[in-house]
Write an enzyme that holds these catalytic residues in place. Structure first.
Site, PDB file in Angstrom:
ATOM      1  N   ARG A 206       0.837  -1.367  -0.025  1.00  0.00           N
ATOM      2  CA  ARG A 206       0.021  -0.034  -0.020  1.00  0.00           C
ATOM      3  C   ARG A 206       0.903   1.295  -0.055  1.00  0.00           C
ATOM      4  O   ARG A 206       0.539   2.272  -0.790  1.00  0.00           O
ATOM      5  CB  ARG A 206      -0.996  -0.107   1.231  1.00  0.00           C
ATOM      6  CG  ARG A 206      -1.808   1.125   1.187  1.00  0.00           C
ATOM      7  CD  ARG A 206      -3.076   1.021   2.404  1.00  0.00           C
ATOM      8  NE  ARG A 206      -3.809   1.997   2.244  1.00  0.00           N
ATOM      9  CZ  ARG A 206      -3.861   3.102   2.847  1.00  0.00           C
ATOM     10  NH1 ARG A 206      -2.897   3.168   3.977  1.00  0.00           N
ATOM     11  NH2 ARG A 206      -4.781   4.015   2.754  1.00  0.00           N
TER      12      ARG A 206
ATOM     13  N   MET B 148     -11.563   3.984  -5.911  1.00  0.00           N
ATOM     14  CA  MET B 148     -12.182   3.078  -5.038  1.00  0.00           C
ATOM     15  C   MET B 148     -10.654   2.660  -4.092  1.00  0.00           C
ATOM     16  O   MET B 148     -10.755   1.677  -3.784  1.00  0.00           O
ATOM     17  CB  MET B 148     -12.672   1.742  -5.682  1.00  0.00           C
ATOM     18  CG  MET B 148     -13.780   2.067  -6.473  1.00  0.00           C
ATOM     19  SD  MET B 148     -14.899   2.843  -5.758  1.00  0.00           S
ATOM     20  CE  MET B 148     -15.903   1.688  -4.677  1.00  0.00           C
TER      21      MET B 148
ATOM     22  N   ASN C 132     -14.140  14.665  -3.414  1.00  0.00           N
ATOM     23  CA  ASN C 132     -14.772  13.213  -3.509  1.00  0.00           C
ATOM     24  C   ASN C 132     -16.177  13.460  -3.863  1.00  0.00           C
ATOM     25  O   ASN C 132     -17.055  14.184  -3.040  1.00  0.00           O
ATOM     26  CB  ASN C 132     -14.455  12.328  -2.606  1.00  0.00           C
ATOM     27  CG  ASN C 132     -15.006  10.804  -2.646  1.00  0.00           C
ATOM     28  OD1 ASN C 132     -14.876  10.324  -3.660  1.00  0.00           O
ATOM     29  ND2 ASN C 132     -15.632  10.232  -1.600  1.00  0.00           N
TER      30      ASN C 132
ATOM     31  N   HIS D 244     -19.529  11.123  -3.312  1.00  0.00           N
ATOM     32  CA  HIS D 244     -20.051   9.797  -2.466  1.00  0.00           C
ATOM     33  C   HIS D 244     -21.525   9.580  -2.727  1.00  0.00           C
ATOM     34  O   HIS D 244     -22.341  10.493  -2.547  1.00  0.00           O
ATOM     35  CB  HIS D 244     -19.670   9.776  -1.144  1.00  0.00           C
ATOM     36  CG  HIS D 244     -20.105   8.598  -0.185  1.00  0.00           C
ATOM     37  ND1 HIS D 244     -19.505   7.470  -0.287  1.00  0.00           N
ATOM     38  CD2 HIS D 244     -21.143   8.429   0.484  1.00  0.00           C
ATOM     39  CE1 HIS D 244     -20.000   6.588   0.696  1.00  0.00           C
ATOM     40  NE2 HIS D 244     -21.121   7.374   0.977  1.00  0.00           N
TER      41      HIS D 244
HETATM   42  C1  GRF Z   1     -20.357   6.649  -8.202  1.00  0.00           C
HETATM   43  O1  GRF Z   1     -21.435   6.202  -7.439  1.00  0.00           O
HETATM   44  C2  GRF Z   1     -19.497   7.562  -6.884  1.00  0.00           C
HETATM   45  O2  GRF Z   1     -20.216   8.065  -6.207  1.00  0.00           O
HETATM   46  C3  GRF Z   1     -18.673   6.522  -6.298  1.00  0.00           C
HETATM   47  O3  GRF Z   1     -18.474   5.379  -7.146  1.00  0.00           O
HETATM   48  C4  GRF Z   1     -19.240   5.578  -8.202  1.00  0.00           C
HETATM   49  C5  GRF Z   1     -18.444   5.969  -9.623  1.00  0.00           C
HETATM   50  O4  GRF Z   1     -19.375   5.816 -10.835  1.00  0.00           O
HETATM   51  N1  GRF Z   1     -17.803   6.914  -5.314  1.00  0.00           N
HETATM   52  P1  GRF Z   1     -18.580   6.225 -12.045  1.00  0.00           P
HETATM   53  O5  GRF Z   1     -17.345   5.454 -12.276  1.00  0.00           O
HETATM   54  O6  GRF Z   1     -18.391   7.746 -12.152  1.00  0.00           O
HETATM   55  O7  GRF Z   1     -19.696   5.835 -13.190  1.00  0.00           O
END
Ligand code: GRF
Length: 204
Positions: free
Chosen positions: A66, A91, A108, A110
């Protein structure tokens, strides 16, 4: 107005990235997406960036310690000298060192109304909890997981019979609006950080 050089970090499908690209092409935001960096070499988001003529880079997070990954990621981001780093479906939890290096420059998106349902599978958490309202949050990133100062939120209803898929789909469309709006507010210097709160100067 201060247009920003933006680095977008992604891991997956990249619809939020696509929303930023579209907004930039439509001159809804002035910021320039300078580079898109993924920890996942197979992320479809990379293809979206390349199609839009944006530089991409991959810093793989798999099978690597990491600390080593975070340091390589820091180097890759630093090389772009960004004003703003947008986590758009990234992620990976960033290390405290990374966050403090780019203090108050990382945001970010979310898929819940934080502080409800932080972490993974926020849509499913909302359904399982029986929430009637959920939404999305754009926030500055601090050392915690989804705990940083909130910039803006948008809400939607959880409908009877919603599945993770149907809720995710409806949420994504408000996420796209929220993320573009947040970047616009930041580039217009309308987001003022005051401790763990933000003040939005929404008037002209
Ligand atoms: C989204 O729901 C965002 O809020 C979360 O991961 C997802 C990513 O979707 N963190 P995308 O790759 O932008 O389609």
């Amino acid at each position: 107005m201060t247009p920003r050089d933006v680095v977008v970090l992604v891991s997956g499908y990249g619809t939020n990235l696509q929303a930023l690209i579209r907004a930039s092409h439509a001159h809804l935001i002035k910021s320039r997406i300078k580079c898109v960096i993924s920890n996942n070499p197979d992320a479809f988001a990379l293809f979206r960036a390349q199609k839009a003529g944006i530089t991409t880079a991959v810093v793989p997070s798999k099978n690597i310690p990491r600390a080593q990954f975070q340091s390589q990621l820091m180097d890759a981001v630093e090389a772009q000298n960004p004003d703003l780093i947008v986590l758009a479906g990234f992620m990976v939890i960033l290390s405290a060192g990374f966050v403090s290096h780019f203090k108050n420059r990382i945001i970010n998106i979310h898929p819940s109304l934080l502080p409800a349902f932080p972490g993974l599978n926020a849509q499913n958490q909302a359904i399982e909890y029986g929430a009637k309202i959920t939404g999305c949050t754009v926030h500055f990133v601090d050392e915690g997981c989804d705990t940083g100062p909130i910039i803006l939120q948008k809400s939607i209803a959880v409908e009877d019979g919603d599945t993770t898929e149907t809720l995710t789909k409806r949420l994504l469309s408000v996420e796209h609006q929220a993320l573009v709006e947040a970047v616009r507010l930041i580039e217009e210097d309308k987001v003022i950080l005051q401790g763990r709160k933000t003040l939005l100067r929404v008037s002209a």
